[in-house]
Design an enzyme around this catalytic site. Structure first.
Site, PDB file in Angstrom:
ATOM      1  N   THR A 164       0.817  -1.219   0.000  1.00  6.13           N
ATOM      2  CA  THR A 164       0.000   0.000   0.000  1.00  6.13           C
ATOM      3  C   THR A 164       0.849   1.267   0.000  1.00  6.13           C
ATOM      4  O   THR A 164       2.008   1.248   0.430  1.00  6.13           O
ATOM      5  CB  THR A 164      -0.905  -0.023   1.259  1.00  6.13           C
ATOM      6  OG1 THR A 164      -1.519   1.239   1.416  1.00  6.13           O
ATOM      7  CG2 THR A 164      -0.110  -0.316   2.531  1.00  6.13           C
ATOM      8  N   ASP A 165       0.221   2.368  -0.401  1.00  5.77           N
ATOM      9  CA  ASP A 165       0.887   3.682  -0.308  1.00  5.77           C
ATOM     10  C   ASP A 165       1.043   4.141   1.148  1.00  5.77           C
ATOM     11  O   ASP A 165       1.852   5.025   1.448  1.00  5.77           O
ATOM     12  CB  ASP A 165       0.116   4.746  -1.114  1.00  5.77           C
ATOM     13  CG  ASP A 165      -1.356   4.887  -0.734  1.00  5.77           C
ATOM     14  OD1 ASP A 165      -1.822   4.191   0.193  1.00  5.77           O
ATOM     15  OD2 ASP A 165      -2.050   5.713  -1.377  1.00  5.77           O
ATOM     16  N   GLU A 166       0.264   3.532   2.052  1.00  2.00           N
ATOM     17  CA  GLU A 166       0.254   4.020   3.442  1.00  2.00           C
ATOM     18  C   GLU A 166       1.581   3.804   4.156  1.00  2.00           C
ATOM     19  O   GLU A 166       1.835   4.422   5.190  1.00  2.00           O
ATOM     20  CB  GLU A 166      -0.877   3.362   4.234  1.00  2.00           C
ATOM     21  CG  GLU A 166      -2.223   3.594   3.579  1.00  2.00           C
ATOM     22  CD  GLU A 166      -3.416   3.453   4.518  1.00  2.00           C
ATOM     23  OE1 GLU A 166      -3.217   3.402   5.734  1.00  2.00           O
ATOM     24  OE2 GLU A 166      -4.535   3.401   4.001  1.00  2.00           O
ATOM     25  N   TYR A 181      -1.947  -0.546  11.029  1.00  2.00           N
ATOM     26  CA  TYR A 181      -2.085  -1.228   9.726  1.00  2.00           C
ATOM     27  C   TYR A 181      -0.877  -0.924   8.850  1.00  2.00           C
ATOM     28  O   TYR A 181      -0.231  -1.835   8.315  1.00  2.00           O
ATOM     29  CB  TYR A 181      -3.372  -0.776   9.014  1.00  2.00           C
ATOM     30  CG  TYR A 181      -3.380  -1.098   7.537  1.00  2.00           C
ATOM     31  CD1 TYR A 181      -3.498  -2.410   7.090  1.00  2.00           C
ATOM     32  CD2 TYR A 181      -3.242  -0.082   6.579  1.00  2.00           C
ATOM     33  CE1 TYR A 181      -3.489  -2.713   5.727  1.00  2.00           C
ATOM     34  CE2 TYR A 181      -3.236  -0.375   5.218  1.00  2.00           C
ATOM     35  CZ  TYR A 181      -3.360  -1.688   4.797  1.00  2.00           C
ATOM     36  OH  TYR A 181      -3.334  -1.986   3.445  1.00  2.00           O
ATOM     37  N   LYS A 215       2.091  -3.428   7.382  1.00  2.00           N
ATOM     38  CA  LYS A 215       2.373  -3.601   5.957  1.00  2.00           C
ATOM     39  C   LYS A 215       3.837  -3.233   5.665  1.00  2.00           C
ATOM     40  O   LYS A 215       4.498  -3.891   4.876  1.00  2.00           O
ATOM     41  CB  LYS A 215       1.437  -2.744   5.101  1.00  2.00           C
ATOM     42  CG  LYS A 215      -0.020  -3.182   5.104  1.00  2.00           C
ATOM     43  CD  LYS A 215      -0.270  -4.566   4.520  1.00  2.00           C
ATOM     44  CE  LYS A 215      -0.078  -4.641   3.032  1.00  2.00           C
ATOM     45  NZ  LYS A 215      -0.485  -5.988   2.494  1.00  2.00           N
TER      46      LYS A 215
HETATM   47  P1  NAD Z   1      -9.896  -7.445   2.046  1.00  2.00           P
HETATM   48  O1  NAD Z   1      -9.956  -7.258   3.524  1.00  2.00           O
HETATM   49  O2  NAD Z   1     -11.103  -7.211   1.216  1.00  2.00           O
HETATM   50  O3  NAD Z   1      -9.387  -8.923   1.732  1.00  2.00           O
HETATM   51  C1  NAD Z   1      -8.405  -9.593   2.493  1.00  2.00           C
HETATM   52  C2  NAD Z   1      -8.559 -11.093   2.231  1.00  2.00           C
HETATM   53  O4  NAD Z   1      -7.510 -11.771   2.925  1.00  2.00           O
HETATM   54  C3  NAD Z   1      -9.883 -11.669   2.754  1.00  2.00           C
HETATM   55  O5  NAD Z   1     -10.459 -12.523   1.794  1.00  2.00           O
HETATM   56  C4  NAD Z   1      -9.469 -12.442   4.000  1.00  2.00           C
HETATM   57  O6  NAD Z   1     -10.321 -13.549   4.290  1.00  2.00           O
HETATM   58  C5  NAD Z   1      -8.063 -12.879   3.628  1.00  2.00           C
HETATM   59  N1  NAD Z   1      -7.204 -13.153   4.801  1.00  2.00           N
HETATM   60  C6  NAD Z   1      -7.048 -12.365   5.898  1.00  2.00           C
HETATM   61  N2  NAD Z   1      -6.177 -12.949   6.748  1.00  2.00           N
HETATM   62  C7  NAD Z   1      -5.765 -14.105   6.151  1.00  2.00           C
HETATM   63  C8  NAD Z   1      -4.848 -15.130   6.527  1.00  2.00           C
HETATM   64  N3  NAD Z   1      -4.183 -15.082   7.702  1.00  2.00           N
HETATM   65  N4  NAD Z   1      -4.643 -16.169   5.679  1.00  2.00           N
HETATM   66  C9  NAD Z   1      -5.327 -16.248   4.509  1.00  2.00           C
HETATM   67  N5  NAD Z   1      -6.216 -15.309   4.111  1.00  2.00           N
HETATM   68  C10 NAD Z   1      -6.425 -14.244   4.916  1.00  2.00           C
HETATM   69  O7  NAD Z   1      -8.691  -6.516   1.566  1.00  2.00           O
HETATM   70  P2  NAD Z   1      -8.399  -5.849   0.153  1.00  2.00           P
HETATM   71  O8  NAD Z   1      -8.859  -4.455   0.175  1.00  2.00           O
HETATM   72  O9  NAD Z   1      -8.819  -6.774  -0.929  1.00  2.00           O
HETATM   73  O10 NAD Z   1      -6.810  -5.811   0.206  1.00  2.00           O
HETATM   74  C11 NAD Z   1      -6.011  -6.865  -0.320  1.00  2.00           C
HETATM   75  C12 NAD Z   1      -4.543  -6.511  -0.201  1.00  2.00           C
HETATM   76  O11 NAD Z   1      -4.284  -5.304  -0.905  1.00  2.00           O
HETATM   77  C13 NAD Z   1      -4.076  -6.259   1.233  1.00  2.00           C
HETATM   78  O12 NAD Z   1      -2.798  -6.800   1.374  1.00  2.00           O
HETATM   79  C14 NAD Z   1      -4.046  -4.744   1.353  1.00  2.00           C
HETATM   80  O13 NAD Z   1      -3.078  -4.349   2.290  1.00  2.00           O
HETATM   81  C15 NAD Z   1      -3.644  -4.351  -0.050  1.00  2.00           C
HETATM   82  N6  NAD Z   1      -4.071  -3.013  -0.504  1.00  2.00           N
HETATM   83  C16 NAD Z   1      -5.375  -2.624  -0.395  1.00  2.00           C
HETATM   84  C17 NAD Z   1      -5.767  -1.389  -0.874  1.00  2.00           C
HETATM   85  C18 NAD Z   1      -7.208  -0.918  -0.796  1.00  2.00           C
HETATM   86  O14 NAD Z   1      -7.495   0.222  -1.131  1.00  2.00           O
HETATM   87  N7  NAD Z   1      -8.155  -1.748  -0.398  1.00  2.00           N
HETATM   88  C19 NAD Z   1      -4.826  -0.535  -1.451  1.00  2.00           C
HETATM   89  C20 NAD Z   1      -3.493  -0.952  -1.531  1.00  2.00           C
HETATM   90  C21 NAD Z   1      -3.138  -2.199  -1.065  1.00  2.00           C
HETATM   91  O1  TDX Z   2     -16.522   6.232   7.779  1.00  4.59           O
HETATM   92  C1  TDX Z   2     -15.498   6.705   7.250  1.00  4.59           C
HETATM   93  N1  TDX Z   2     -15.377   8.068   7.154  1.00  4.59           N
HETATM   94  C2  TDX Z   2     -14.282   8.680   6.636  1.00  4.59           C
HETATM   95  O2  TDX Z   2     -14.217   9.919   6.576  1.00  4.59           O
HETATM   96  C3  TDX Z   2     -14.425   5.888   6.749  1.00  4.59           C
HETATM   97  C4  TDX Z   2     -14.510   4.387   6.824  1.00  4.59           C
HETATM   98  C5  TDX Z   2     -13.331   6.526   6.209  1.00  4.59           C
HETATM   99  N2  TDX Z   2     -13.238   7.868   6.170  1.00  4.59           N
HETATM  100  C6  TDX Z   2     -12.043   8.512   5.592  1.00  4.59           C
HETATM  101  C7  TDX Z   2     -10.729   8.017   6.139  1.00  4.59           C
HETATM  102  C8  TDX Z   2      -9.809   8.130   4.951  1.00  4.59           C
HETATM  103  O3  TDX Z   2      -9.273   9.430   4.877  1.00  4.59           O
HETATM  104  O4  TDX Z   2     -12.039   8.175   4.198  1.00  4.59           O
HETATM  105  C9  TDX Z   2     -10.701   7.896   3.742  1.00  4.59           C
HETATM  106  C10 TDX Z   2     -10.670   6.476   3.202  1.00  4.59           C
HETATM  107  O5  TDX Z   2     -10.820   5.605   4.313  1.00  4.59           O
HETATM  108  P1  TDX Z   2     -10.767   3.998   4.145  1.00  4.59           P
HETATM  109  O6  TDX Z   2     -11.747   3.589   3.106  1.00  4.59           O
HETATM  110  O7  TDX Z   2     -10.851   3.387   5.498  1.00  4.59           O
HETATM  111  O8  TDX Z   2      -9.330   3.795   3.487  1.00  4.59           O
HETATM  112  P2  TDX Z   2      -7.858   4.229   3.978  1.00  4.59           P
HETATM  113  O9  TDX Z   2      -7.784   4.370   5.434  1.00  4.59           O
HETATM  114  O10 TDX Z   2      -7.432   5.396   3.126  1.00  4.59           O
HETATM  115  O11 TDX Z   2      -7.040   2.898   3.545  1.00  4.59           O
HETATM  116  C11 TDX Z   2      -7.309   2.259   2.290  1.00  4.59           C
HETATM  117  O12 TDX Z   2      -6.357   2.562   1.318  1.00  4.59           O
HETATM  118  C12 TDX Z   2      -5.084   1.985   1.453  1.00  4.59           C
HETATM  119  C13 TDX Z   2      -7.431   0.749   2.447  1.00  4.59           C
HETATM  120  O13 TDX Z   2      -8.398   0.444   3.442  1.00  4.59           O
HETATM  121  C14 TDX Z   2      -6.121   0.107   2.754  1.00  4.59           C
HETATM  122  O14 TDX Z   2      -6.224  -1.301   2.814  1.00  4.59           O
HETATM  123  C15 TDX Z   2      -5.158   0.502   1.696  1.00  4.59           C
HETATM  124  O15 TDX Z   2      -3.897   0.002   1.996  1.00  4.59           O
END
Ligand code: NAD
Ligand code: TDX
Length: 354
Positions: free
Chosen positions: A134-136, A160, A164
């Site tokens: 992630t960018d975080e 988190y 990561k």
């Molecule tokens: P998500 O929470 O929707 O999915 C995570 C999946 O991993 C789920 O299916 C869960 O059951 C599985 N999981 C959790 N713990 C596990 C374990 N110990 N063993 C096997 N499976 C397990 O998350 P997502 O948004 O799809 O994110 C996927 C990946 O991408 C993560 O690594 C996250 O850090 C990264 N990522 C997410 C975002 C975003 O915006 N959502 C952005 C950048 C990177």
């Molecule tokens: O109820 C809310 N109100 C609100 O203002 C929630 C859930 C979020 N927010 C804000 C927080 C953040 O600034 O919105 C922005 C986005 O929040 P999230 O959807 O929780 O994402 P963020 O915290 O930015 O992280 C996401 O992007 C990077 C993903 O959840 C991560 O898995 C990924 O790595």
């Protein structure tokens, strides 16, 4: 026969998109997923009768299971999506993030290394371990700071992001120490179909349809860079194909938006697609207490993946968001089914005292 890809976390939001894209490309897939609260087999429903897809429920930290799967399925790549992924949950329960994101990834790396060392030289050359990050990990930007590059030092702020960052360092270390051919991708905020409604965009849609308040943390001015999940997965496929082992690649959408702006855009789309007699959805927007340690802004410089690998995002935020809102409207059953008792408990825990 084409060797399979092992995709961990493949029942989650981004992982399921990647499983579907990989199958569409004709590559056999072995999905390993623990099915935590955010994992959902319904995300892979369309593969139910697909002989090229095998699903195994299990933990990436279960070395015995993972070693067995590697020995029997002999994948040419491991793509690690499995993670605890929600920042707000990490603030309340950091240990769960250390267990999966740090210890789980380390165990997966050890199994991958032993397997890779058992391969013949040509299989070893072709094998890849791609870690999805992630960018975080880079921390937070001010309004005028330049976007994060692959050289930006890590400065994670939430549990988190710290978990990561730790996993990224371990993946890199397995390349430097043992020669495991790893790749790391660092991506910005994803949106699209099948995202669990704890994250901002699907939470806004879910609450709006339930006529519940739309909670905006702090002033709503925090900025995120949004990328459609299809574009993220296409970027991962490209890195897997042509990325240089040991390197990391930034992926982003060049679509920086303030959270309030995103909320207003979602409301405007719902007003068009599902107008409500009670008035515009934006009336439901409610400012609530800020997230502790809330990163101000993320932005990604993606020149490396664009120039080295020729990747470009295909969705614009405007069309991608419209398509996403429509997906949630058309898939009310999916949205209903993921709202278990545990989900409602989460809403209570995270929002009741804000
Ligand atoms: P998500 O929470 O929707 O999915 C995570 C999946 O991993 C789920 O299916 C869960 O059951 C599985 N999981 C959790 N713990 C596990 C374990 N110990 N063993 C096997 N499976 C397990 O998350 P997502 O948004 O799809 O994110 C996927 C990946 O991408 C993560 O690594 C996250 O850090 C990264 N990522 C997410 C975002 C975003 O915006 N959502 C952005 C950048 C990177
Ligand atoms: O109820 C809310 N109100 C609100 O203002 C929630 C859930 C979020 N927010 C804000 C927080 C953040 O600034 O919105 C922005 C986005 O929040 P999230 O959807 O929780 O994402 P963020 O915290 O930015 O992280 C996401 O992007 C990077 C993903 O959840 C991560 O898995 C990924 O790595």
């Amino acid at each position: 026969m084409t060797p399979c890809h092992l995709i961990t976390g493949g029942a989650g939001f981004i992982g399921s998109c990647h499983v579907l894209q990989t199958r569409a490309a004709g590559i056999p897939v072995l999905t390993l997923d623990k099915l935590t609260y955010s994992g959902n087999l319904a995300n892979l429903d369309s593969l139910r009768d697909d002989p090229g897809h095998v699903f195994v429920q299990g933990d990436i930290g279960n070395a015995e299971l993972v070693s067995h799967l590697l020995r029997t399925h002999r994948p040419s790549a491991i793509i690690n999506f499995a993670a605890e992924s929600h920042v707000d949950r990490s603030i309340l329960d950091p240990e769960a993030f250390i267990r999966t994101n740090v210890l789980g990834t380390t165990s997966l790396l050890r199994c991958a290394l032993a397997y890779w060392q058992s391969l013949n030289p040509s299989e070893q050359r072709d094998f890849r371990f791609l870690h999805v990050s992630t960018d975080e990990v880079f921390g937070s930007l001010g309004p005028d700071d330049p976007a994060f590059t692959e050289q930006t030092p890590y400065a994670p702020n939430s549990p988190y992001a710290a978990s990561k960052a730790a996993s990224d360092h371990l993946v890199r270390a397995f390349h430097e120490t043992y020669g495991l051919p790893v790749l790391i991708t660092n991506c910005s905020n994803n949106y699209g179909p099948r995202q669990f409604p704890e994250k901002l965009i699907p939470l806004l849609i879910r609450n709006a349809l339930a006529r519940a308040p739309l909670p905006i943390y702090g002033t709503g001015e925090n900025v995120r860079d949004w990328l459609h999940v299809d574009d993220h997965c296409a970027a991962i496929a490209r890195v897997l194909e042509a990325g240089r082992p040991g390197r990391s690649y930034n992926i982003g959408g060049r679509a920086e938006r303030g959270n309030l702006e995103v909320a207003r855009a979602v409301c405007a789309l719902l007003d068009e697609e599902r107008p409500h007699a009670a008035g515009p959805y934006a009336d439901l927007i409610t400012f609530v207490a800020d997230r502790p340690g809330h990163d101000w802004r993320y932005a990604m410089n993606c020149e490396r993946i664009e120039t080295e690998l020729g990747w470009r995002a295909r969705h614009s935020f405007a069309s991608g968001l419209r398509e996403t809102v429509r997906w949630y409207l058309d898939n009310a059953d999916w949205l209903e089914a993921v709202q278990s008792g545990a989900y409602r408990q989460w809403l209570e825990t995270n929002y009741a005292r804000r």
